[in-house]
Write a protein that holds these residues in place. Structure first.
Motif, PDB file in Angstrom:
ATOM      1  N   SER A  36      69.488   8.216 -10.732  1.00  0.00           N
ATOM      2  CA  SER A  36      69.843   8.819 -12.022  1.00  0.00           C
ATOM      3  C   SER A  36      68.638   9.126 -12.912  1.00  0.00           C
ATOM      4  O   SER A  36      68.800   9.455 -14.084  1.00  0.00           O
ATOM      5  CB  SER A  36      70.798   7.887 -12.792  1.00  0.00           C
ATOM      6  OG  SER A  36      71.976   7.652 -12.070  1.00  0.00           O
ATOM      7  N   ASN A  37      67.439   8.960 -12.391  1.00  0.00           N
ATOM      8  CA  ASN A  37      66.222   9.230 -13.161  1.00  0.00           C
ATOM      9  C   ASN A  37      66.065   8.290 -14.355  1.00  0.00           C
ATOM     10  O   ASN A  37      65.423   8.628 -15.350  1.00  0.00           O
ATOM     11  CB  ASN A  37      66.199  10.691 -13.638  1.00  0.00           C
ATOM     12  CG  ASN A  37      64.807  11.196 -13.932  1.00  0.00           C
ATOM     13  OD1 ASN A  37      63.840  10.777 -13.283  1.00  0.00           O
ATOM     14  ND2 ASN A  37      64.678  12.068 -14.910  1.00  0.00           N
ATOM     15  N   THR A  38      66.670   7.107 -14.253  1.00  0.00           N
ATOM     16  CA  THR A  38      66.637   6.150 -15.355  1.00  0.00           C
ATOM     17  C   THR A  38      65.236   5.612 -15.602  1.00  0.00           C
ATOM     18  O   THR A  38      64.841   5.386 -16.750  1.00  0.00           O
ATOM     19  CB  THR A  38      67.585   4.972 -15.052  1.00  0.00           C
ATOM     20  OG1 THR A  38      68.790   5.483 -14.490  1.00  0.00           O
ATOM     21  CG2 THR A  38      67.925   4.201 -16.307  1.00  0.00           C
ATOM     22  N   GLU A  67      69.160   0.365 -11.562  1.00  0.00           N
ATOM     23  CA  GLU A  67      70.086   1.326 -10.967  1.00  0.00           C
ATOM     24  C   GLU A  67      70.909   0.662  -9.868  1.00  0.00           C
ATOM     25  O   GLU A  67      70.364   0.171  -8.879  1.00  0.00           O
ATOM     26  CB  GLU A  67      69.314   2.524 -10.410  1.00  0.00           C
ATOM     27  CG  GLU A  67      68.635   3.364 -11.497  1.00  0.00           C
ATOM     28  CD  GLU A  67      68.026   4.649 -10.942  1.00  0.00           C
ATOM     29  OE1 GLU A  67      67.944   4.775  -9.702  1.00  0.00           O
ATOM     30  OE2 GLU A  67      67.651   5.523 -11.749  1.00  0.00           O
ATOM     31  N   SER A  86      62.340   7.047 -15.231  1.00  0.00           N
ATOM     32  CA  SER A  86      61.530   8.021 -15.954  1.00  0.00           C
ATOM     33  C   SER A  86      61.855   8.010 -17.441  1.00  0.00           C
ATOM     34  O   SER A  86      60.955   8.037 -18.295  1.00  0.00           O
ATOM     35  CB  SER A  86      61.765   9.422 -15.375  1.00  0.00           C
ATOM     36  OG  SER A  86      61.089  10.399 -16.120  1.00  0.00           O
ATOM     37  N   SER A 107      72.023   6.816 -18.206  1.00  0.00           N
ATOM     38  CA  SER A 107      71.083   7.862 -17.813  1.00  0.00           C
ATOM     39  C   SER A 107      71.475   9.271 -18.243  1.00  0.00           C
ATOM     40  O   SER A 107      70.648  10.183 -18.211  1.00  0.00           O
ATOM     41  CB  SER A 107      70.902   7.847 -16.290  1.00  0.00           C
ATOM     42  OG  SER A 107      72.129   8.159 -15.650  1.00  0.00           O
TER      43      SER A 107
END
Length: 264
Positions: free
Chosen positions: A39-41, A60, A43, A13
């Protein structure tokens, strides 16, 4: 390589892992991104699918949870054909060993050492089924010398180096090619960037962008190269440092780290 398979990237990420995800997707690879919760993975995965028209899965969880790690990897292998593994997840830190907590020391070992081995060993049976597959492990220039005030981190990266090279030899004659990359200084966050800038020309000599490091690492891994040291100055530095006695080398590098700590 066969782009119908999947490339699994740990620590996907941010930093090098994020750039590996982007460049692999841009090359037409389907990607499985593994990163810490929050971790905004997801998106980033959605963006990569839209941008490059490949399949991107985001997961995640904490890689230091060994039971969950192995369980998740087995589930992934049953659903996806993994042909490329990038062991990128890792953690470091600069602090006196007496000021380190047991938890922080253990986390470096669990993630950098145990995590790398567990992911590799678990996925290896599937990688071996393919005519050609790849493993890329992320070490560091720090692997080439012990360093005071970092102690555990360079030791963990030396382990990654030794593990990778031993595994490469063990897998000779199979379809699995193992590579290990040794990045130098990277401006991964504001704190690291500030310390590099404060070191002046010496700190910036081996500096490459994440984009350039990843480009070099992917190209040479897919070409089957075992040892990858990105950047001319990093290769020169490695050559020169290999000629210096360990005790002298240790004092030089550790002295620079001590000055860096004093600046902070």
């Amino acid at each position: 390589m066969d782009h119908t398979g999947y490339t699994l990237i740990t620590g996907a990420s941010s930093g090098l892992g994020r750039e590996f995800s982007i460049q692999c997707a841009a090359m037409g690879m389907n990607v499985i991104m593994i990163a810490l919760p929050g971790s905004n993975t997801f998106s980033l995965a959605a963006h990569l699918m839209m941008e490059y028209g490949v399949d991107v899965k985001a997961i995640e969880f904490d890689l230091t949870d060994s039971i969950l790690l192995v369980k998740t990897l087995h589930e992934l292998m049953s659903d996806f054909d993994i042909t490329f593994l990038i062991n990128n997840a890792g953690i470091g830190g600069t602090v006196s060993i007496m000021e380190s907590t047991i938890e922080s020391i253990d986390r470096i070992i669990q993630l950098n050492v145990r995590g790398t081995v567990l992911v590799t060993q678990t996925l290896l049976p599937q990688l071996l089924k393919h005519e050609k597959s790849y493993i890329l492990n992320i070490s560091s220039m720090a692997a080439f010398t012990p360093i005071a005030y970092k102690t555990v981190y360079p030791a963990s990266k030396a382990f990654v180096s030794s593990f990778s090279l031993g595994l490469r030899e063990e897998l000779q004659g199979t379809g699995v090619s193992v590579s290990v990359v040794y990045p130098g200084p990277i401006m991964t966050n504001s704190g690291v960037s500030t310390r590099i800038v404060e070191q002046g020309m010496k700190g910036r000599m081996g500096l490459l962008t994440t984009k350039e490091i990843v480009r070099i690492a992917l190209r040479q891994t897919l070409a089957g190269k075992g040892v990858i040291i990105p950047g001319f100055w990093n290769r020169i530095n490695h050559f020169l440092m290999s000629m210096i006695p360990t005790e002298t080398k240790l004092r030089i590098v550790s002295g620079a780290v001590k000055k860096e700590m004093a600046i902070k």
